[in-house]
Design an enzyme around this catalytic site. Structure first.
Site, PDB file in Angstrom:
ATOM      1  N   LYS A 190       0.829  -1.216   0.000  1.00 28.91           N
ATOM      2  CA  LYS A 190       0.000   0.000   0.000  1.00 28.91           C
ATOM      3  C   LYS A 190       0.857   1.258   0.000  1.00 28.91           C
ATOM      4  O   LYS A 190       0.633   2.184  -0.785  1.00 28.91           O
ATOM      5  CB  LYS A 190      -0.914   0.001   1.229  1.00 28.91           C
ATOM      6  CG  LYS A 190      -1.614   1.328   1.508  1.00 28.91           C
ATOM      7  CD  LYS A 190      -2.456   1.255   2.756  1.00 28.91           C
ATOM      8  CE  LYS A 190      -1.923   2.042   3.902  1.00 28.91           C
ATOM      9  NZ  LYS A 190      -1.937   3.497   3.715  1.00 28.91           N
ATOM     10  N   ASN A 191       1.844   1.296   0.886  1.00 22.99           N
ATOM     11  CA  ASN A 191       2.634   2.512   1.041  1.00 22.99           C
ATOM     12  C   ASN A 191       3.592   2.748  -0.123  1.00 22.99           C
ATOM     13  O   ASN A 191       4.143   3.847  -0.247  1.00 22.99           O
ATOM     14  CB  ASN A 191       3.416   2.465   2.361  1.00 22.99           C
ATOM     15  CG  ASN A 191       2.506   2.577   3.568  1.00 22.99           C
ATOM     16  OD1 ASN A 191       1.404   3.109   3.479  1.00 22.99           O
ATOM     17  ND2 ASN A 191       2.949   2.060   4.700  1.00 22.99           N
ATOM     18  N   CYS A 203      -5.893   8.326   9.004  1.00 27.50           N
ATOM     19  CA  CYS A 203      -6.046   7.824  10.372  1.00 27.50           C
ATOM     20  C   CYS A 203      -5.802   8.934  11.390  1.00 27.50           C
ATOM     21  O   CYS A 203      -4.930   9.780  11.208  1.00 27.50           O
ATOM     22  CB  CYS A 203      -5.071   6.680  10.624  1.00 27.50           C
ATOM     23  SG  CYS A 203      -5.532   5.143   9.782  1.00 27.50           S
ATOM     24  N   ARG A 227       0.524  15.112  12.830  1.00 27.09           N
ATOM     25  CA  ARG A 227       1.148  14.785  11.559  1.00 27.09           C
ATOM     26  C   ARG A 227       1.166  16.000  10.610  1.00 27.09           C
ATOM     27  O   ARG A 227       0.572  15.980   9.542  1.00 27.09           O
ATOM     28  CB  ARG A 227       0.428  13.612  10.895  1.00 27.09           C
ATOM     29  CG  ARG A 227       0.277  12.404  11.772  1.00 27.09           C
ATOM     30  CD  ARG A 227      -0.526  11.298  11.129  1.00 27.09           C
ATOM     31  NE  ARG A 227       0.220  10.573  10.134  1.00 27.09           N
ATOM     32  CZ  ARG A 227      -0.282   9.615   9.369  1.00 27.09           C
ATOM     33  NH1 ARG A 227      -1.546   9.284   9.493  1.00 27.09           N
ATOM     34  NH2 ARG A 227       0.458   9.001   8.476  1.00 27.09           N
ATOM     35  N   PRO A 228       1.815  17.075  10.965  1.00 23.55           N
ATOM     36  CA  PRO A 228       1.806  18.279  10.147  1.00 23.55           C
ATOM     37  C   PRO A 228       2.511  18.074   8.817  1.00 23.55           C
ATOM     38  O   PRO A 228       3.310  17.145   8.648  1.00 23.55           O
ATOM     39  CB  PRO A 228       2.560  19.295  11.015  1.00 23.55           C
ATOM     40  CG  PRO A 228       3.456  18.456  11.862  1.00 23.55           C
ATOM     41  CD  PRO A 228       2.661  17.207  12.154  1.00 23.55           C
ATOM     42  N   ILE A 229       2.200  18.948   7.850  1.00 23.98           N
ATOM     43  CA  ILE A 229       2.808  18.832   6.521  1.00 23.98           C
ATOM     44  C   ILE A 229       3.755  19.995   6.248  1.00 23.98           C
ATOM     45  O   ILE A 229       4.020  20.320   5.090  1.00 23.98           O
ATOM     46  CB  ILE A 229       1.724  18.757   5.426  1.00 23.98           C
ATOM     47  CG1 ILE A 229       0.842  20.014   5.433  1.00 23.98           C
ATOM     48  CG2 ILE A 229       0.879  17.498   5.583  1.00 23.98           C
ATOM     49  CD1 ILE A 229      -0.051  20.126   4.214  1.00 23.98           C
ATOM     50  N   ASP A 230       4.285  20.596   7.300  1.00 23.32           N
ATOM     51  CA  ASP A 230       5.175  21.733   7.092  1.00 23.32           C
ATOM     52  C   ASP A 230       6.415  21.347   6.293  1.00 23.32           C
ATOM     53  O   ASP A 230       6.900  22.141   5.473  1.00 23.32           O
ATOM     54  CB  ASP A 230       5.576  22.357   8.442  1.00 23.32           C
ATOM     55  CG  ASP A 230       6.160  21.344   9.406  1.00 23.32           C
ATOM     56  OD1 ASP A 230       5.754  20.173   9.358  1.00 23.32           O
ATOM     57  OD2 ASP A 230       7.024  21.730  10.220  1.00 23.32           O
ATOM     58  N   LEU A 231       6.941  20.144   6.475  1.00 25.08           N
ATOM     59  CA  LEU A 231       8.119  19.724   5.714  1.00 25.08           C
ATOM     60  C   LEU A 231       7.788  19.534   4.235  1.00 25.08           C
ATOM     61  O   LEU A 231       8.626  19.790   3.371  1.00 25.08           O
ATOM     62  CB  LEU A 231       8.698  18.434   6.299  1.00 25.08           C
ATOM     63  CG  LEU A 231       9.333  18.529   7.683  1.00 25.08           C
ATOM     64  CD1 LEU A 231       9.867  17.171   8.124  1.00 25.08           C
ATOM     65  CD2 LEU A 231      10.459  19.561   7.692  1.00 25.08           C
ATOM     66  N   ASP A 288       3.954   1.513  12.176  1.00 27.80           N
ATOM     67  CA  ASP A 288       2.764   0.831  11.674  1.00 27.80           C
ATOM     68  C   ASP A 288       2.588  -0.565  12.256  1.00 27.80           C
ATOM     69  O   ASP A 288       1.504  -1.147  12.148  1.00 27.80           O
ATOM     70  CB  ASP A 288       2.805   0.737  10.147  1.00 27.80           C
ATOM     71  CG  ASP A 288       2.372   2.031   9.468  1.00 27.80           C
ATOM     72  OD1 ASP A 288       1.857   2.922  10.161  1.00 27.80           O
ATOM     73  OD2 ASP A 288       2.553   2.150   8.240  1.00 27.80           O
ATOM     74  N   VAL A 306       7.338   8.066  16.967  1.00 29.48           N
ATOM     75  CA  VAL A 306       7.084   8.595  15.623  1.00 29.48           C
ATOM     76  C   VAL A 306       5.824   9.453  15.600  1.00 29.48           C
ATOM     77  O   VAL A 306       5.851  10.610  15.184  1.00 29.48           O
ATOM     78  CB  VAL A 306       6.983   7.448  14.597  1.00 29.48           C
ATOM     79  CG1 VAL A 306       6.667   7.994  13.204  1.00 29.48           C
ATOM     80  CG2 VAL A 306       8.291   6.655  14.564  1.00 29.48           C
ATOM     81  N   ARG A 353      -8.801  -0.369   4.324  1.00 27.19           N
ATOM     82  CA  ARG A 353      -7.947   0.635   3.692  1.00 27.19           C
ATOM     83  C   ARG A 353      -6.590   0.045   3.304  1.00 27.19           C
ATOM     84  O   ARG A 353      -5.959   0.505   2.350  1.00 27.19           O
ATOM     85  CB  ARG A 353      -7.717   1.823   4.633  1.00 27.19           C
ATOM     86  CG  ARG A 353      -8.894   2.762   4.798  1.00 27.19           C
ATOM     87  CD  ARG A 353      -8.482   3.987   5.604  1.00 27.19           C
ATOM     88  NE  ARG A 353      -7.290   4.582   5.038  1.00 27.19           N
ATOM     89  CZ  ARG A 353      -6.286   5.089   5.741  1.00 27.19           C
ATOM     90  NH1 ARG A 353      -6.318   5.053   7.056  1.00 27.19           N
ATOM     91  NH2 ARG A 353      -5.237   5.614   5.142  1.00 27.19           N
TER      92      ARG A 353
END
Length: 426
Positions: A22-23, A116, A121-125, A309, A331, A401
């Site tokens: 999946k990933n 999930c 889980r920010p997306i700043d990077l 995970d 994590v 999923r």
């Protein structure tokens, strides 16, 4: 709504093939937008997240045809530049489509991603990487608008990630493939799925070096070409099924998975008392468990450390261990929600901040429970195999999923498990 019914305390025995990753497949599907032609993927898992990504691609004008595990994507007619909100909020990994749109169309927009509920889980990077490559990004009213038209397209740059984020690394790679010049990504994520994405892109005509290291170099190219690529086995699914074997006992053979991708989890299985035979040449893993698991101390870390995970499935079998186990989640914050649900099955777990203390107790007790996220839902199945009586797992859309058919796979190994239509959960 259907639920999963499990009657536990039956040892597992047999062999199964592991579905495609999946990933790995989701960023590959996004990358197909970079090529004005046809991309073929095989060994594609039949899961909800793949269906969601297919819907995104088709909404942008990409023609997709899926037959069995083969997926054909024809991106010649792509005209859209906005990712529909209903898909982005359902699946976090959809955010990588933004960089593919920037590279292909010169612009793209998206709302903030979902998926999930396991912390901020920010997306700043992600956004930092795109800005480094020359993208103008505006954030307003929960929407991200990115463009590089005014600057004549994306330009190669040096990107230093402050943390080896898988998503940010994928974002940077996809954005740099068609960028002018050379891009260097420092402290890149080293997960096997990243290496696989790079091999997939190189197979399309990209030029990427440094796979498997934290230092990637991408030489931008003018265009890509038609290609075909086979997705490798899903190491998280394989790890989940290994955890099931440790919980239930017995002997299982997992085919189609590279053992080196699961080096640390396999070592933990051995510490817990399982006999593990890793066959790298034939891509298979044999796990044999004849006793109750021994306690473990686990710390989740970016690859090559223990994968976050697999934290929940390991917690499930450690709830039946001969002693006290400890898990430190380093994590994602907020990833111990499944602990409370396991307590409904008789598990004894204390959580404080990012640490869980698991007092082993066997057997667990069957109960009616609800999955709260993807890996946590799979963990409930693992726990149910070591529980007395029947367990009914609801909210199974979370499990779907990432797992093609967890009942099919476990039944093939001898588990008493099935889908039932009536909702027995509370």
């Amino acid at each position: 709504m259907s639920v999963i019914q499990v009657c536990g305390l039956t040892p597992l025995k047999g062999e199964i093939s592991i579905q495609g990753s999946k990933n790995a497949v989701l960023p590959m599907m996004a990358a197909a937008l970079l090529h004005r032609g046809v991309t073929v993927l095989t060994n594609v898992p039949v899961i909800r997240d793949v269906t969601c990504m297919l819907d995104i691609l088709e909404s942008l004008g990409c023609r997709c045809c899926r037959k069995g595990d083969c997926l054909v994507m024809d991106a010649r007619g792509v005209t859209g530049t906005s990712i529909p909100e209903e898909y982005v909020t359902a699946m976090r990994s959809s955010i990588v489509v933004l960089s593919a749109l920037l590279g292909r169309m010169g612009e793209g927009s998206s709302c903030y991603p979902g998926g999930c509920l396991i912390g901020a889980r920010p997306i700043d990077l992600h956004l930092m990487a795109l800005r480094a490559l020359g993208a103008d990004i505006r954030e307003r009213d929960g929407t991200i608008e990115a463009s590089c038209r005014r600057k004549g397209g994306l330009k190669g740059a040096e990107i230093h990630l402050s943390y080896p984020s898988v998503g940010a690394t994928e974002q940077a790679i996809l954005a740099s493939v068609l960028a002018e010049g050379v891009t260097i990504i420092r402290q890149a994520a080293r997960e096997p799925e990243i290496s696989q994405l790079c091999r997939f892109l190189n197979n399309m005509g990209a030029v990427i070096c440094g796979m498997g290291t934290d230092h990637l170099m991408v030489q931008g190219v003018a265009g890509l070409h038609d290609s075909s690529f086979r997705v490798e086995g899903d190491r998280i699914v394989a790890g989940t099924y290994g955890a099931a074997a440790v919980a239930a006992g017995g002997e299982v053979l997992l085919r189609g998975i590279c053992p080196s991708d699961l080096k640390v989890p396999l070592e933990e299985f051995q510490k817990a008392g399982a006999a593990v035979d890793a066959d790298e040449e034939n891509c298979q893993i044999r796990i044999c468990m004849r006793k109750r698991p021994l306690p473990l101390l686990i710390k989740t870390e970016p690859y090559p450390g223990f994968p976050t995970d697999l934290q929940s499935p390991f917690m499930a079998f450690l709830a039946t261990a001969l002693g006290t186990s400890y898990i430190e989640e380093q994590v994602f914050e907020g990833r111990f929600a499944t602990a409370k649900i396991l307590e409904q099955m008789g598990a004894v777990i204390r959580t404080e901040n990012q640490r869980a203390v698991i007092e082993g107790h066997y057997p667990l007790k069957g109960a009616a429970v609800n999955a709260c996220d993807l890996r946590g839902g799979a963990a409930l199945m693992v726990a149910a195999l070591a529980a007395e009586g029947d367990t009914f797992i609801g909210e199974c859309h979370h499990i779907e999923r990432g797992y093609e058919d967890i009942c099919r796979d476990m039944a093939a190994l001898g588990a008493h498990i099935r889908w039932v239509e009536n909702d027995f959960t509370r």
